[in-house]
Design a protein around this motif. Structure first.
Motif, PDB file in Angstrom:
ATOM      1  N   ALA A 174      17.818  32.462  43.880  1.00  0.00           N
ATOM      2  CA  ALA A 174      18.039  33.884  44.149  1.00  0.00           C
ATOM      3  C   ALA A 174      19.430  34.122  44.738  1.00  0.00           C
ATOM      4  O   ALA A 174      20.125  35.078  44.357  1.00  0.00           O
ATOM      5  CB  ALA A 174      16.961  34.403  45.102  1.00  0.00           C
ATOM      6  N   ALA A 175      19.856  33.259  45.650  1.00  0.00           N
ATOM      7  CA  ALA A 175      21.167  33.416  46.272  1.00  0.00           C
ATOM      8  C   ALA A 175      22.285  33.302  45.242  1.00  0.00           C
ATOM      9  O   ALA A 175      23.269  34.050  45.285  1.00  0.00           O
ATOM     10  CB  ALA A 175      21.349  32.373  47.373  1.00  0.00           C
ATOM     11  N   ALA A 176      22.139  32.356  44.300  1.00  0.00           N
ATOM     12  CA  ALA A 176      23.162  32.190  43.264  1.00  0.00           C
ATOM     13  C   ALA A 176      23.267  33.434  42.397  1.00  0.00           C
ATOM     14  O   ALA A 176      24.370  33.878  42.041  1.00  0.00           O
ATOM     15  CB  ALA A 176      22.845  30.965  42.413  1.00  0.00           C
ATOM     16  N   LEU A 177      22.126  34.013  42.039  1.00  0.00           N
ATOM     17  CA  LEU A 177      22.138  35.213  41.199  1.00  0.00           C
ATOM     18  C   LEU A 177      22.730  36.407  41.945  1.00  0.00           C
ATOM     19  O   LEU A 177      23.539  37.166  41.392  1.00  0.00           O
ATOM     20  CB  LEU A 177      20.715  35.519  40.724  1.00  0.00           C
ATOM     21  N   TRP A 178      22.344  36.589  43.197  1.00  0.00           N
ATOM     22  CA  TRP A 178      22.878  37.704  43.977  1.00  0.00           C
ATOM     23  C   TRP A 178      24.359  37.505  44.272  1.00  0.00           C
ATOM     24  O   TRP A 178      25.146  38.473  44.277  1.00  0.00           O
ATOM     25  CB  TRP A 178      22.088  37.871  45.275  1.00  0.00           C
ATOM     26  N   GLN A 179      24.766  36.272  44.507  1.00  0.00           N
ATOM     27  CA  GLN A 179      26.182  36.013  44.739  1.00  0.00           C
ATOM     28  C   GLN A 179      26.997  36.395  43.495  1.00  0.00           C
ATOM     29  O   GLN A 179      28.057  37.034  43.602  1.00  0.00           O
ATOM     30  CB  GLN A 179      26.409  34.537  45.080  1.00  0.00           C
ATOM     31  N   ALA A 180      26.505  36.018  42.326  1.00  0.00           N
ATOM     32  CA  ALA A 180      27.187  36.384  41.082  1.00  0.00           C
ATOM     33  C   ALA A 180      27.275  37.898  40.942  1.00  0.00           C
ATOM     34  O   ALA A 180      28.313  38.436  40.510  1.00  0.00           O
ATOM     35  CB  ALA A 180      26.457  35.774  39.881  1.00  0.00           C
ATOM     36  N   LEU A 181      26.213  38.601  41.314  1.00  0.00           N
ATOM     37  CA  LEU A 181      26.209  40.062  41.217  1.00  0.00           C
ATOM     38  C   LEU A 181      27.241  40.680  42.150  1.00  0.00           C
ATOM     39  O   LEU A 181      28.010  41.571  41.759  1.00  0.00           O
ATOM     40  CB  LEU A 181      24.809  40.594  41.545  1.00  0.00           C
ATOM     41  N   PHE A 182      27.315  40.202  43.394  1.00  0.00           N
ATOM     42  CA  PHE A 182      28.255  40.782  44.355  1.00  0.00           C
ATOM     43  C   PHE A 182      29.707  40.471  43.988  1.00  0.00           C
ATOM     44  O   PHE A 182      30.587  41.329  44.131  1.00  0.00           O
ATOM     45  CB  PHE A 182      27.943  40.286  45.771  1.00  0.00           C
ATOM     46  N   VAL A 183      29.976  39.257  43.519  1.00  0.00           N
ATOM     47  CA  VAL A 183      31.344  38.927  43.122  1.00  0.00           C
ATOM     48  C   VAL A 183      31.749  39.740  41.894  1.00  0.00           C
ATOM     49  O   VAL A 183      32.894  40.200  41.781  1.00  0.00           O
ATOM     50  CB  VAL A 183      31.490  37.418  42.859  1.00  0.00           C
ATOM     51  N   THR A 184      30.808  39.952  40.977  1.00  0.00           N
ATOM     52  CA  THR A 184      31.089  40.801  39.817  1.00  0.00           C
ATOM     53  C   THR A 184      31.433  42.219  40.257  1.00  0.00           C
ATOM     54  O   THR A 184      32.377  42.838  39.739  1.00  0.00           O
ATOM     55  CB  THR A 184      29.878  40.825  38.863  1.00  0.00           C
ATOM     56  N   ALA A 185      30.689  42.747  41.233  1.00  0.00           N
ATOM     57  CA  ALA A 185      30.976  44.088  41.751  1.00  0.00           C
ATOM     58  C   ALA A 185      32.355  44.124  42.406  1.00  0.00           C
ATOM     59  O   ALA A 185      33.109  45.099  42.237  1.00  0.00           O
ATOM     60  CB  ALA A 185      29.897  44.494  42.753  1.00  0.00           C
ATOM     61  N   SER A 186      32.704  43.082  43.131  1.00  0.00           N
ATOM     62  CA  SER A 186      34.013  43.024  43.776  1.00  0.00           C
ATOM     63  C   SER A 186      35.129  42.998  42.744  1.00  0.00           C
ATOM     64  O   SER A 186      36.137  43.706  42.873  1.00  0.00           O
ATOM     65  CB  SER A 186      34.089  41.785  44.671  1.00  0.00           C
ATOM     66  N   PHE A 187      34.945  42.196  41.698  1.00  0.00           N
ATOM     67  CA  PHE A 187      35.973  42.116  40.655  1.00  0.00           C
ATOM     68  C   PHE A 187      36.084  43.446  39.913  1.00  0.00           C
ATOM     69  O   PHE A 187      37.195  43.889  39.582  1.00  0.00           O
ATOM     70  CB  PHE A 187      35.638  40.984  39.686  1.00  0.00           C
ATOM     71  N   ALA A 188      34.955  44.097  39.639  1.00  0.00           N
ATOM     72  CA  ALA A 188      34.979  45.402  38.972  1.00  0.00           C
ATOM     73  C   ALA A 188      35.736  46.418  39.823  1.00  0.00           C
ATOM     74  O   ALA A 188      36.473  47.273  39.289  1.00  0.00           O
ATOM     75  CB  ALA A 188      33.554  45.884  38.709  1.00  0.00           C
ATOM     76  N   ALA A 189      35.584  46.339  41.142  1.00  0.00           N
ATOM     77  CA  ALA A 189      36.318  47.245  42.030  1.00  0.00           C
ATOM     78  C   ALA A 189      37.824  47.002  41.932  1.00  0.00           C
ATOM     79  O   ALA A 189      38.622  47.950  41.923  1.00  0.00           O
ATOM     80  CB  ALA A 189      35.840  47.060  43.470  1.00  0.00           C
ATOM     81  N   LEU A 190      38.221  45.733  41.847  1.00  0.00           N
ATOM     82  CA  LEU A 190      39.647  45.423  41.722  1.00  0.00           C
ATOM     83  C   LEU A 190      40.201  45.944  40.393  1.00  0.00           C
ATOM     84  O   LEU A 190      41.317  46.479  40.336  1.00  0.00           O
ATOM     85  CB  LEU A 190      39.859  43.917  41.838  1.00  0.00           C
ATOM     86  N   VAL A 191      39.421  45.797  39.324  1.00  0.00           N
ATOM     87  CA  VAL A 191      39.836  46.331  38.025  1.00  0.00           C
ATOM     88  C   VAL A 191      40.034  47.843  38.120  1.00  0.00           C
ATOM     89  O   VAL A 191      41.025  48.398  37.624  1.00  0.00           O
ATOM     90  CB  VAL A 191      38.803  45.988  36.934  1.00  0.00           C
ATOM     91  N   ALA A 192      39.096  48.525  38.762  1.00  0.00           N
ATOM     92  CA  ALA A 192      39.197  49.980  38.910  1.00  0.00           C
ATOM     93  C   ALA A 192      40.451  50.366  39.685  1.00  0.00           C
ATOM     94  O   ALA A 192      41.109  51.374  39.374  1.00  0.00           O
ATOM     95  CB  ALA A 192      37.953  50.515  39.617  1.00  0.00           C
TER      96      ALA A 192
END
Length: 661
Positions: A41-59
Motif C-alpha cells: 500500500a505504501a508503494a502505491l500511495w508513494q507513486a501516487l503522491f510523487v505523480t501528483a508532485s510531478f504533475a504540479a511541476l509540469v503545470a
C-alpha cells in the motif's frame, strides 16, 4: 498554488518512503501479513503522491509561473509550449523529480504486479525500494527543492538552454532515466534475496523482466542521445567518449551481462553469486552517472549542476547503498551454493565468457572516465582521456566479445562439442570471411580493420538468422513443419534474434564510419562550389530567418553526385535572451550513408562550411533501435509476464542459499 500542492505531495511521499523502508522488512522477518501488506500500500500511495508532485511541476512550467525559481531560470515567455513542457526535466531539480517519479512508479509496479512473488520476497524488495526512495526524496527536499519560491516573482524567465530546445529533450532523458532507475529493481531483488537467504530459478524468472525493461529503455535512450548530438551539435560525430556518455554506457554493459547471467541462473541454476553481484553493481553505476552529471568533478556538455554539496550527497548515497549491499554480499556469499556444473564447451560457458568480457569493457570505460579525476586529486594535473585511449583498450576487448555473441546461442546447455558447433555456424562464418576478403580486395589492404568490422557485422546478423534456421530445422524438415516451428517459437527467441542482428548493423556502421568518413572545412561565398570526393557542393544562397525565440542565418546548398541532385540547408541560430548560439545541420539520409553539412562563423561575404560524408552512419542508430525492439519483443513473451506461481508443489528450488543461522 501548484508549488504548494507539489511540495506537500513530495513531503507525504517522503514520509511514506520512510515507513515503506522499515515496516514490510519487519513484517517479512516476523511473518506478519499485515505489515507486509502495508509495504504494498505504501508503494502505491508513494507513486501516487510523487505523480501528483510531478504533475504540479509540469503545470508550473506550462503555465509559466515565474514566482518559482526553477521556472524563472529555465523557461521564457517566447519559448514554444513543447519546450516549456520539456523544460520540466531540462534542469537539475526537475530531472531529479523525474528520477524519483520513475523510481516510485517502479516500486508501485512491483507492488501491483507482484502477486506471484513470494510474499516475504516482495516485502523485502519493496523495503529496499523504499530505502532508495527515502534517500532521493531527501536529496530533493533538502538540497534540490523544485518548489522553491522566488520573491519577488521574475518579470520574465532566463530561457532553457538552447541546446536542449529540441524534440530530443522530450524523449531522451525519460528513456535514460527509465533505464537507470529500472536497474534499481534488480538491485532491490539482489539485496532482498541476500537478506532472505534464498536465490533460485524462480528468483531469476521474477527479476529478468525488470532487467529487460530497463535495458530496453536504456538502449533506446543511448541511441536517441547519440543521434541528438549528431544532428544538433553540428560536429558531425556520433560518439565523443564524453564522461556522461560513458556514464550511460557502463550500466548498459553491465546490464547486458546481468540479463545473460539471469538467464543462466533461471535455466541451469548456475552463476548465482555472479548474478547477485551484477544486480548490485549495475545500479551502482547508474548512481555513478547521476553523480557525474551533478557533482561538477568532470566537465561535460551534459552537466545539469556543478554544486559540490549536491555531489557530496549523491556520493554518500553511492557509498552507502553500494557499500552496504557489497558488505551483505560478502557476508552471505559463503553460504551460496555453486549451482549446476557445466562443461567448458556449453552455453553456460559461452555466456560466462561473454560476461567476463563485458566486465572488462566496463572496467576500461570506468578507468578512462575517472583517471583524470584521480590524477587531479593526486598532483593537481589536468588531463583528458579521449578516443585514442579507448581505441587501444576498449576495442580489443569488444572484438572477441562480438565474436562470442553468435556462438553462445548455438551451444547446447550443460555440454557440447566443437565439431557440432562448427556445423551450426559454418555458413555465417563463410559469409563473413567472404565479405571480409571482398572488402579488402576493393578498398585495399589499408582497410583491413574496417573490413574485419564489416565481416563481424555480417557474422552477427547471419548468426542471428541461423538461430531461427536451426530452430525451424530448415533443410531437415518439410516446409509445413518448419513454418509451424517458427509460429510456435517463443517471442523471447525472436527478441534475441532482433537484438543480436541489431548489434551486427551497429558494428558495421561503426566500422564504416570510423574508417571511411571524409570531411572538408572551407569558407564559401554564395555561388561558390567545392568538391568532396565525388560530391560537388554549391552554396546557392543565404538568408535571415526569425524563429519563435531565436534569429537564424540559413545557408542553402545544392549537392551533386553524378546525376543525383539534392538540396540541404543549415542554420546558425542566435537566442537573444541567453545570447547562446546553436547549429542546425542539414542531413541527407541514404541507405549507404549520410551527407552532412553545417555552417559556422561568418567569413567575409560568406560563411565557414563543414561538409561530411558519413558511410553507413545510419546503421549505428538503426541497429541500436533494433536491439531495443528486440528487448520489447522479448518482454511480450508470456513466460516472462506470468512468472512463477507463488506456491508450487515442487519440493525444492533449483539452487538455494542456506539460510543464516
Amino acid at each position: 498554488m501548484w508549488g504548494e500542492v507539489g511540495h506537500f505531495a513530495l513531503i507525504l511521499a517522503f514520509v511514506l518512503a520512510i515507513a515503506q523502508s522499515a515496516v514490510p522488512l519487519i513484517g517479512a522477518a516476523r511473518g506478519d501479513p499485515a505489515r507486509m501488506a502495508f509495504g504494498r500500500a505504501a508503494a502505491l500511495w508513494q507513486a501516487l503522491f510523487v505523480t501528483a508532485s510531478f504533475a504540479a511541476l509540469v503545470a508550473m512550467f506550462v503555465g509559466l509561473d515565474l514566482s518559482y525559481a526553477v521556472v524563472a531560470q529555465h523557461t521564457h515567455s517566447t519559448q514554444p509550449l513543447i519546450y516549456r513542457f520539456a523544460a520540466t526535466w531540462g534542469n537539475h531539480e526537475g530531472s531529479m523529480l523525474l528520477w524519483v517519479l520513475i523510481l516510485a512508479v517502479f516500486g508501485g509496479a512491483v507492488a501491483w504486479f507482484g502477486d506471484n512473488l513470494r510474499e516475504t520476497l516482495q516485502a523485502r524488495v519493496l523495503a529496499v525500494q523504499g530505502l532508495i526512495g527515502t534517500a532521493f526524496l531527501a536529496f530533493l527536499l533538502f538540497t534540490s527543492n523544485p518548489f522553491e519560491r522566488l520573491s519577488p516573482a521574475a518579470l520574465d524567465g532566463k530561457e532553457l538552454n538552447p541546446l536542449l530546445q529540441d524534440p530530443g529533450l522530450a524523449l531522451h532523458p525519460p528513456l535514460l532515466y527509465f533505464g537507470y532507475v529500472g536497474f534499481s529493481v534488480a538491485f532491490a531483488f539482489a539485496v532482498a534475496a541476500l537478506i532472505e537467504g534464498r536465490v533460485d530459478a524462480a528468483w531469476a524468472r521474477w527479476v529478468r523482466p525488470w532487467v529487460l525493461a530497463a535495458w530496453t529503455s536504456l538502449t533506446a535512450g543511448i541511441a536517441l542521445g547519440s543521434f541528438w548530438a549528431y544532428y544538433e551539435l553540428g560536429w558531425g560525430g556520433w560518439w565523443f567518449w564524453d564522461p556522461v556518455e560513458n556514464a550511460s554506457l557502463m550500466p548498459w554493459l553491465l546490464g547486458t551481462a546481468l540479463l545473460h547471467s539471469a538467464l543462466v541462473l533461471e535455466r541451469r541454476g548456475a552463476l548465482i553469486s555472479w548474478t547477485i553481484l551484477l544486480g548490485i553493481l549495475t545500479f551502482s553505476l547508474s548512481l555513478v552517472g547521476t553523480f557525474l552529471v551533478r557533482s561538477g568533478i568532470l566537465t561535460s556538455v551534459h552537466a545539469f549542476a556543478v554544486d559540490a554539496e549536491r555531489g557530496v550527497f549523491i556520493l554518500a548515497m553511492i557509498i552507502g547503498f553500494t557499500g552496504a549491499a557489497l558488505a551483505l554480499f560478502a557476508w552471505r556469499a559463503p553460504a551460496m551454493k555453486s549451482g549446476a556444473m557445466f562443461a567448458p564447451v556449453s552455453r553456460e560457458a559461452g555466456l560466462t565468457a561473454n560476461n567476463l568480457f563485458l566486465m572488462a569493457a566496463t572496467a576500461t570505460v570506468f578507468l578512462g572516465t575517472f583517471y583524470p579525476v584521480i590524477v587531479d586529486a593526486l598532483n593537481g594535473d589536468k588531463i583528458s582521456v579521449g578516443p585514442p585511449f579507448y581505441a587501444v583498450t576498449f576495442v580489443p576487448i569488444v572484438l572477441p566479445l562480438l565474436l562470442l555473441v553468435s556462438v553462445g546461442p548455438m551451444l547446447t546447455w550443460k555440454s557440447d562439442r566443437l565439431p557440432a558447433l562448427w556445423q551450426r555456424l559454418k555458413w555465417p562464418a563463410i559469409a563473413s570471411l567472404l565479405l571480409f576478403a571482398a572488402t579488402v580486395a576493393i578498398a585495399g589492404i589499408g582497410s583491413t580493420l574496417a573490413a574485419f568490422g564489416l565481416g563481424l557485422g555480417l557474422w552477427l546478423v547471419a548468426g542471428a538468422v541461423a538461430i531461427l534456421v536451426r530452430r525451424a530445422r530448415v533443410g531437415q524438415a518439410s516446409g509445413d513443419i518448419s513454418w509451424r516451428l517458427l509460429r510456435t517459437t517463443p517471442l523471447a527467441v525472436y527478441g534475441m534474434v532482433l537484438a543480436h542482428a541489431g548489434l551486427g548493423f551497429t558494428t558495421a556502421g561503426v566500422s564504416a564510419m570510423s574508417a571511411w568518413e571524409t570531411s572538408k572545412v572551407v569558407a564559401m561565398q554564395p555561388g561558390a562550389t567545392e568538391t568532396l570526393g565525388d560530391l560537388q557542393v554549391t552554396l546557392t544562397g543565404m538568408r535571415l530567418l526569425q524563429g519563435p525565440n531565436y534569429q537564424a542565418e540559413q545557408a542553402t546548398f545544392l549537392f551533386r553526385r553524378g546525376s543525383h541532385l539534392f538540396e540541404l540547408s543549415s542554420e546558425r541560430r542566435v537566442y537573444p535572451v541567453s545570447g547562446s548560439q546553436t547549429t542546425e545541420a542539414g542531413i541527407h539520409v541514404e541507405l549507404l550513408g549520410n551527407t552532412y553539412v553545417a555552417i559556422g562563423e561568418p567569413s567575409g561575404d560568406g560563411v565557414v562550411v563543414r561538409v561530411y560524408n558519413h558511410p553507413l552512419v545510419g546503421w549505428i542508430w538503426a541497429g541500436a533501435l533494433l536491439m531495443s525492439l528486440g528487448g520489447a519483443v522479448s518482454l511480450g513473451d508470456r513466460r516472462l509476464r506470468v512468472g512463477v506461481p507463488q506456491r508450487r508443489a515442487a519440493a525444492a528450488p533449483v539452487a538455494a542459499m542456506a539460510p543464516a543461522e
